[in-house]
Design a protein around this motif. Structure first.
Motif, PDB file in Angstrom:
ATOM      1  N   ARG A  48      -7.272  28.775 -40.261  1.00 47.44           N
ATOM      2  CA  ARG A  48      -7.592  29.551 -39.062  1.00 47.44           C
ATOM      3  C   ARG A  48      -6.902  30.905 -39.110  1.00 47.44           C
ATOM      4  NH1 ARG A  48      -5.972  27.738 -33.019  1.00 47.44           N
ATOM      5  NH2 ARG A  48      -3.905  28.026 -33.887  1.00 47.44           N
ATOM      6  N   ALA A  49      -5.628  30.930 -39.472  1.00 49.04           N
ATOM      7  CA  ALA A  49      -4.887  32.198 -39.535  1.00 49.04           C
ATOM      8  C   ALA A  49      -5.512  33.145 -40.548  1.00 49.04           C
ATOM      9  CB  ALA A  49      -3.424  31.934 -39.880  1.00 49.04           C
ATOM     10  N   LYS A  79       3.120  35.942 -35.466  1.00 50.90           N
ATOM     11  CA  LYS A  79       4.117  34.959 -35.024  1.00 50.90           C
ATOM     12  C   LYS A  79       3.896  33.614 -35.706  1.00 50.90           C
ATOM     13  CE  LYS A  79       5.179  36.702 -30.424  1.00 50.90           C
ATOM     14  NZ  LYS A  79       4.999  36.469 -28.991  1.00 50.90           N
ATOM     15  N   VAL A  80       2.630  33.239 -35.849  1.00 53.37           N
ATOM     16  CA  VAL A  80       2.305  31.977 -36.521  1.00 53.37           C
ATOM     17  C   VAL A  80       2.836  32.003 -37.952  1.00 53.37           C
ATOM     18  CG1 VAL A  80       0.356  30.695 -37.520  1.00 53.37           C
ATOM     19  CG2 VAL A  80       0.329  31.322 -35.111  1.00 53.37           C
ATOM     20  N   PHE A  99       6.860  26.057 -33.096  1.00 53.65           N
ATOM     21  CA  PHE A  99       5.644  26.023 -33.905  1.00 53.65           C
ATOM     22  C   PHE A  99       4.427  25.793 -33.019  1.00 53.65           C
ATOM     23  CE2 PHE A  99       2.374  23.591 -36.077  1.00 53.65           C
ATOM     24  CZ  PHE A  99       2.110  24.391 -37.176  1.00 53.65           C
ATOM     25  N   GLN A 100       4.532  24.796 -32.157  1.00 51.31           N
ATOM     26  CA  GLN A 100       3.413  24.462 -31.279  1.00 51.31           C
ATOM     27  C   GLN A 100       3.085  25.623 -30.335  1.00 51.31           C
ATOM     28  OE1 GLN A 100       3.912  20.664 -29.387  1.00 51.31           O
ATOM     29  NE2 GLN A 100       2.044  20.847 -28.226  1.00 51.31           N
ATOM     30  N   LEU A 106      -1.797  31.743 -30.405  1.00 52.73           N
ATOM     31  CA  LEU A 106      -2.913  32.222 -31.228  1.00 52.73           C
ATOM     32  C   LEU A 106      -4.241  31.707 -30.689  1.00 52.73           C
ATOM     33  CD1 LEU A 106      -4.040  33.789 -33.609  1.00 52.73           C
ATOM     34  CD2 LEU A 106      -3.548  31.802 -35.071  1.00 52.73           C
ATOM     35  N   SER A 107      -4.276  30.465 -30.275  1.00 47.91           N
ATOM     36  CA  SER A 107      -5.507  29.909 -29.689  1.00 47.91           C
ATOM     37  C   SER A 107      -5.910  30.691 -28.442  1.00 47.91           C
ATOM     38  CB  SER A 107      -5.319  28.433 -29.321  1.00 47.91           C
ATOM     39  OG  SER A 107      -5.169  27.657 -30.471  1.00 47.91           O
ATOM     40  N   SER A 108      -4.945  31.004 -27.592  1.00 48.24           N
ATOM     41  CA  SER A 108      -5.229  31.771 -26.372  1.00 48.24           C
ATOM     42  C   SER A 108      -5.728  33.174 -26.700  1.00 48.24           C
ATOM     43  CB  SER A 108      -3.977  31.872 -25.500  1.00 48.24           C
ATOM     44  OG  SER A 108      -3.584  30.611 -25.052  1.00 48.24           O
TER      45      SER A 108
END
Length: 199
Positions: A48-49, A79-80, A99-100, A106-108
């Protein structure tokens, strides 16, 4: 009489040794299963990244005045990349939480980017954009499956090392329960997400 006592003690030592080695091997097997399922979670998050720069560049060409959203996505992806967690660190709740949180951010940010792209019909019609959206959707599904497998293997591992007599062996080996994914707002997960890729 003395030989009977020695025989009983010897039998108990053999049984205890058998239980120890059986539990030791089972703990190692389950620990490896957790590590393998964690690797799959990391692989899918990395996938995904890796999609993010292409997606940002594609949207940037159409939505030049949406700089804030594009910056948020780029920052969240950065950041990820900074938070690395390996299978040996899965017992650290603070690191796992960071991490979570980075993945959630990133999802947001990606959700905001997708919402912004809805305002650009030419972008939605772009073949590259459609392909990236398809890849992103597939990756999100793979993340869900990988997380589900991780949750199951951690549940099995944690349950196993908390039951007797395995707990004693786990304590000798220094094995601790692994961290699970959590949800900050449980009510939020009961609401169905509104996702529209414009298809």
């Amino acid at each position: 009489m003395k030989s009977k006592s020695l025989l009983v003690i010897l039998v108990l030592i053999i049984i205890g040794g058998f239980i120890f080695f059986k539990d030791y091997n089972s703990i190692q097997t389950q620990d490896e299963a957790v590590a393998a399922s964690w690797s799959e979670v990391i692989n899918q998050y990395k996938r995904r990244a890796d999609l993010v720069p292409n997606l940002v560049n594609t949207v940037k060409g159409y939505a030049t005045h949406e700089k804030e959203v594009l910056t948020q996505v780029t920052d969240a992806r950065a950041k990820v990349g900074l938070i690395q967690i390996n299978a040996d660190q899965l017992t650290d709740p603070a690191l796992f939480s960071k991490f979570q949180q980075a993945q959630s951010d990133l999802s947001s940010a990606l959700s905001r980017l997708i919402a912004v792209s809805e305002n650009y019909p030419d972008l939605k019609a772009n073949t590259l954009y459609q392909d990236l959206m398809s890849q992103l959707e597939g990756t999100e599904n793979r993340i869900t499956v990988a997380r589900g497998r991780y949750i199951e293997t951690v549940k099995n591992f944690n349950s196993y090392i908390r039951t007797l007599p395995t707990k004693w062996v786990a304590d000798i080996l220094g094995q601790q329960p692994k961290q699970q994914f959590t949800v900050d707002n449980e009510k939020q997960i009961s609401d169905a997400p509104a996702v529209n890729f414009g298809q």
